[in-house]
Write a protein that holds these residues in place. Structure first.
Motif, PDB file in Angstrom:
ATOM      1  N   LEU A 173      -2.427  -4.886 -10.629  1.00  0.00           N
ATOM      2  CA  LEU A 173      -3.354  -4.723  -9.517  1.00  0.00           C
ATOM      3  C   LEU A 173      -3.273  -3.736  -8.451  1.00  0.00           C
ATOM      4  O   LEU A 173      -4.165  -3.278  -7.749  1.00  0.00           O
ATOM      5  CB  LEU A 173      -3.009  -6.261  -8.927  1.00  0.00           C
ATOM      6  CG  LEU A 173      -3.863  -6.279  -7.615  1.00  0.00           C
ATOM      7  CD1 LEU A 173      -5.589  -6.582  -7.798  1.00  0.00           C
ATOM      8  CD2 LEU A 173      -3.472  -7.683  -6.791  1.00  0.00           C
ATOM      9  N   TYR A 174      -1.642  -3.579  -8.090  1.00  0.00           N
ATOM     10  CA  TYR A 174      -1.574  -2.473  -7.179  1.00  0.00           C
ATOM     11  C   TYR A 174      -1.932  -1.181  -7.547  1.00  0.00           C
ATOM     12  O   TYR A 174      -2.650  -0.303  -6.828  1.00  0.00           O
ATOM     13  CB  TYR A 174      -0.107  -2.490  -6.885  1.00  0.00           C
ATOM     14  CG  TYR A 174       0.563  -1.493  -5.867  1.00  0.00           C
ATOM     15  CD1 TYR A 174       0.352  -1.817  -4.582  1.00  0.00           C
ATOM     16  CD2 TYR A 174       1.090  -0.265  -6.382  1.00  0.00           C
ATOM     17  CE1 TYR A 174       0.707  -0.900  -3.449  1.00  0.00           C
ATOM     18  CE2 TYR A 174       1.303   0.630  -5.433  1.00  0.00           C
ATOM     19  CZ  TYR A 174       1.345   0.346  -4.030  1.00  0.00           C
ATOM     20  OH  TYR A 174       1.693   1.307  -3.082  1.00  0.00           O
ATOM     21  N   GLN A 214      -8.483   2.734  -6.938  1.00  0.00           N
ATOM     22  CA  GLN A 214     -10.007   2.333  -5.976  1.00  0.00           C
ATOM     23  C   GLN A 214     -10.052   2.944  -4.703  1.00  0.00           C
ATOM     24  O   GLN A 214     -10.898   3.424  -4.222  1.00  0.00           O
ATOM     25  CB  GLN A 214     -10.107   0.749  -6.479  1.00  0.00           C
ATOM     26  CG  GLN A 214     -11.429   0.611  -5.501  1.00  0.00           C
ATOM     27  CD  GLN A 214     -11.235  -1.182  -5.418  1.00  0.00           C
ATOM     28  OE1 GLN A 214     -10.689  -1.895  -6.246  1.00  0.00           O
ATOM     29  NE2 GLN A 214     -12.244  -1.455  -4.532  1.00  0.00           N
ATOM     30  N   GLY A 215      -8.788   2.639  -4.185  1.00  0.00           N
ATOM     31  CA  GLY A 215      -8.834   2.951  -2.299  1.00  0.00           C
ATOM     32  C   GLY A 215      -8.789   4.492  -2.351  1.00  0.00           C
ATOM     33  O   GLY A 215      -9.334   4.979  -1.205  1.00  0.00           O
ATOM     34  N   ASP A 240      -4.326  -0.445  -9.836  1.00  0.00           N
ATOM     35  CA  ASP A 240      -5.919  -0.108  -9.785  1.00  0.00           C
ATOM     36  C   ASP A 240      -6.460  -0.413  -8.445  1.00  0.00           C
ATOM     37  O   ASP A 240      -7.316   0.445  -8.186  1.00  0.00           O
ATOM     38  CB  ASP A 240      -6.322  -1.563 -10.522  1.00  0.00           C
ATOM     39  CG  ASP A 240      -6.028  -1.471 -11.878  1.00  0.00           C
ATOM     40  OD1 ASP A 240      -5.780  -0.519 -12.722  1.00  0.00           O
ATOM     41  OD2 ASP A 240      -6.128  -2.600 -12.796  1.00  0.00           O
ATOM     42  N   ALA A 241      -5.821  -1.051  -7.517  1.00  0.00           N
ATOM     43  CA  ALA A 241      -6.138  -1.155  -6.011  1.00  0.00           C
ATOM     44  C   ALA A 241      -5.957   0.405  -5.339  1.00  0.00           C
ATOM     45  O   ALA A 241      -6.992   0.930  -4.774  1.00  0.00           O
ATOM     46  CB  ALA A 241      -5.645  -2.096  -5.226  1.00  0.00           C
ATOM     47  N   VAL A 295      -8.277  -3.319  -0.370  1.00  0.00           N
ATOM     48  CA  VAL A 295      -8.885  -3.164  -1.853  1.00  0.00           C
ATOM     49  C   VAL A 295      -8.493  -4.268  -2.724  1.00  0.00           C
ATOM     50  O   VAL A 295      -8.997  -4.212  -3.864  1.00  0.00           O
ATOM     51  CB  VAL A 295      -8.639  -1.930  -2.347  1.00  0.00           C
ATOM     52  CG1 VAL A 295      -9.008  -0.828  -1.561  1.00  0.00           C
ATOM     53  CG2 VAL A 295      -7.022  -1.720  -2.355  1.00  0.00           C
ATOM     54  N   ALA A 296      -7.848  -5.145  -2.252  1.00  0.00           N
ATOM     55  CA  ALA A 296      -7.362  -6.386  -3.206  1.00  0.00           C
ATOM     56  C   ALA A 296      -6.584  -7.420  -2.220  1.00  0.00           C
ATOM     57  O   ALA A 296      -6.013  -7.269  -1.173  1.00  0.00           O
ATOM     58  CB  ALA A 296      -6.080  -6.125  -4.140  1.00  0.00           C
ATOM     59  N   ASP A 297      -6.930  -8.673  -2.425  1.00  0.00           N
ATOM     60  CA  ASP A 297      -6.523  -9.947  -1.839  1.00  0.00           C
ATOM     61  C   ASP A 297      -6.266 -11.016  -2.758  1.00  0.00           C
ATOM     62  O   ASP A 297      -7.495 -11.333  -3.112  1.00  0.00           O
ATOM     63  CB  ASP A 297      -7.416 -10.083  -0.483  1.00  0.00           C
ATOM     64  CG  ASP A 297      -7.008 -11.227   0.523  1.00  0.00           C
ATOM     65  OD1 ASP A 297      -6.067 -11.913  -0.009  1.00  0.00           O
ATOM     66  OD2 ASP A 297      -7.553 -11.252   1.564  1.00  0.00           O
ATOM     67  N   GLU A 298      -5.143 -11.427  -3.117  1.00  0.00           N
ATOM     68  CA  GLU A 298      -5.157 -12.326  -4.156  1.00  0.00           C
ATOM     69  C   GLU A 298      -3.893 -13.413  -3.535  1.00  0.00           C
ATOM     70  O   GLU A 298      -2.935 -12.956  -3.007  1.00  0.00           O
ATOM     71  CB  GLU A 298      -4.481 -11.655  -5.463  1.00  0.00           C
ATOM     72  CG  GLU A 298      -5.575 -10.709  -6.213  1.00  0.00           C
ATOM     73  CD  GLU A 298      -6.776 -11.220  -6.602  1.00  0.00           C
ATOM     74  OE1 GLU A 298      -6.827 -12.608  -6.821  1.00  0.00           O
ATOM     75  OE2 GLU A 298      -7.603 -10.638  -6.699  1.00  0.00           O
ATOM     76  N   GLY A 352       0.826  -1.170   0.098  1.00  0.00           N
ATOM     77  CA  GLY A 352      -0.100  -0.020   0.139  1.00  0.00           C
ATOM     78  C   GLY A 352       0.951   1.113   0.040  1.00  0.00           C
ATOM     79  O   GLY A 352       2.053   1.173   0.347  1.00  0.00           O
ATOM     80  N   VAL A 366      -3.555  -5.731  -0.536  1.00  0.00           N
ATOM     81  CA  VAL A 366      -3.374  -4.255  -0.822  1.00  0.00           C
ATOM     82  C   VAL A 366      -4.376  -3.514   0.301  1.00  0.00           C
ATOM     83  O   VAL A 366      -5.392  -3.414  -0.010  1.00  0.00           O
ATOM     84  CB  VAL A 366      -3.618  -3.910  -2.180  1.00  0.00           C
ATOM     85  CG1 VAL A 366      -3.018  -2.529  -2.443  1.00  0.00           C
ATOM     86  CG2 VAL A 366      -2.569  -4.823  -3.018  1.00  0.00           C
TER      87      VAL A 366
END
Length: 235
Positions: A225-226, A232-233, A228-229, A209-212, A34, A202
């Motif tokens: 992903l980071y 979004q956050g 975009d997250a 905002v993300a968990d993969e 983050g 993330v």
């Protein structure tokens, strides 16, 4: 091993964590990513029982860490931005002090082992105030691992380490993870998120905002992903 439910943290009118919930099963390694100000350090300080949340619940090893922190602390090894070492004590004296806090009996063999692992055997009796930033970080890692805790909370543990020491740390953490410990690690190094972890989480804007699963990500897909997250956050 770690359960977080609806965690909120306010500092005055500023809300740093906004209803964070997640689980970390025993033996899993999670990298928490983050931007600065996302709430990563605040989250780890709450998990380490050094900071109380404004709302929510935290359990470590089945113990309520908010209401019974003393039952949780012996389960934890914590590396933070502050080394939590005494500069006017030697490396050995610092580790002996923490060994007493952890209730370890006859800790000298373990102390020697950990000083060797982090490459400080030759500086055992030198005062910590004479150490470089990287050496202090090495000793901080030895302190966190001294009592063989089942849970490690690591807030950017490679800060201040030269490339050789960072490689040593990466090798050590892989060994620790292989021994079945639960690890929650924050870092700004996106490549480490793919290389080291079982899972990548993330945090942005005080929310997850993300968990993969890490195995589904490459360096490039993680970067996407980071980005975009984080967008979004911040929305």
């Amino acid at each position: 091993m770690i359960q977080v439910r609806g965690l909120v943290k306010r500092f005055g009118y500023t809300v740093v964590l906004r209803g964070v919930s997640f689980d970390v099963p025993a033996g899993q390694t999670v990298v928490l990513l983050g931007p600065n100000g996302a709430g990563k350090t605040t989250l780890l300080r709450i998990l380490a029982t050094l900071l109380k949340p404004s709302a929510g619940q935290v359990f470590v090893g089945g113990h309520d860490s908010i209401h019974h922190p003393e039952e949780v602390r012996h389960l934890l090894g914590y590396v933070s931005h502050q080394p939590l070492l005494y500069p006017d004590l030697s490396a050995r004296e610092n580790l002996r002090f923490y060994a007493r806090l952890y209730g370890m009996e006859n800790p000298d063999e373990r102390i020697d082992e950990m000083l060797a692992v982090v490459g400080l055997s030759r500086r055992t009796d030198d005062l910590v105030r004479t150490f470089s930033r990287g050496m202090v970080q090495r000793l901080t890692i030895a302190r966190a691992l001294l009592h063989n805790p089942p849970v490690l909370l690591l807030d950017e543990p490679d800060t201040g380490l030269d490339p050789q020491a960072a490689a040593m740390l990466a090798h050590l953490l892989r060994e620790v993870a292989g021994a079945g410990r639960t690890i929650l690690l924050t870092t700004h190094n996106l490549a480490r998120g793919v290389d080291f972890a079982d899972r990548v989480v993330v945090l942005a804007g005080g929310r997850i905002v993300a968990d993969e699963p890490a195995h589904t990500l490459t360096s490039s897909t993680l970067a996407e992903l980071y980005a975009d997250a984080v967008t979004q956050g911040g929305a």
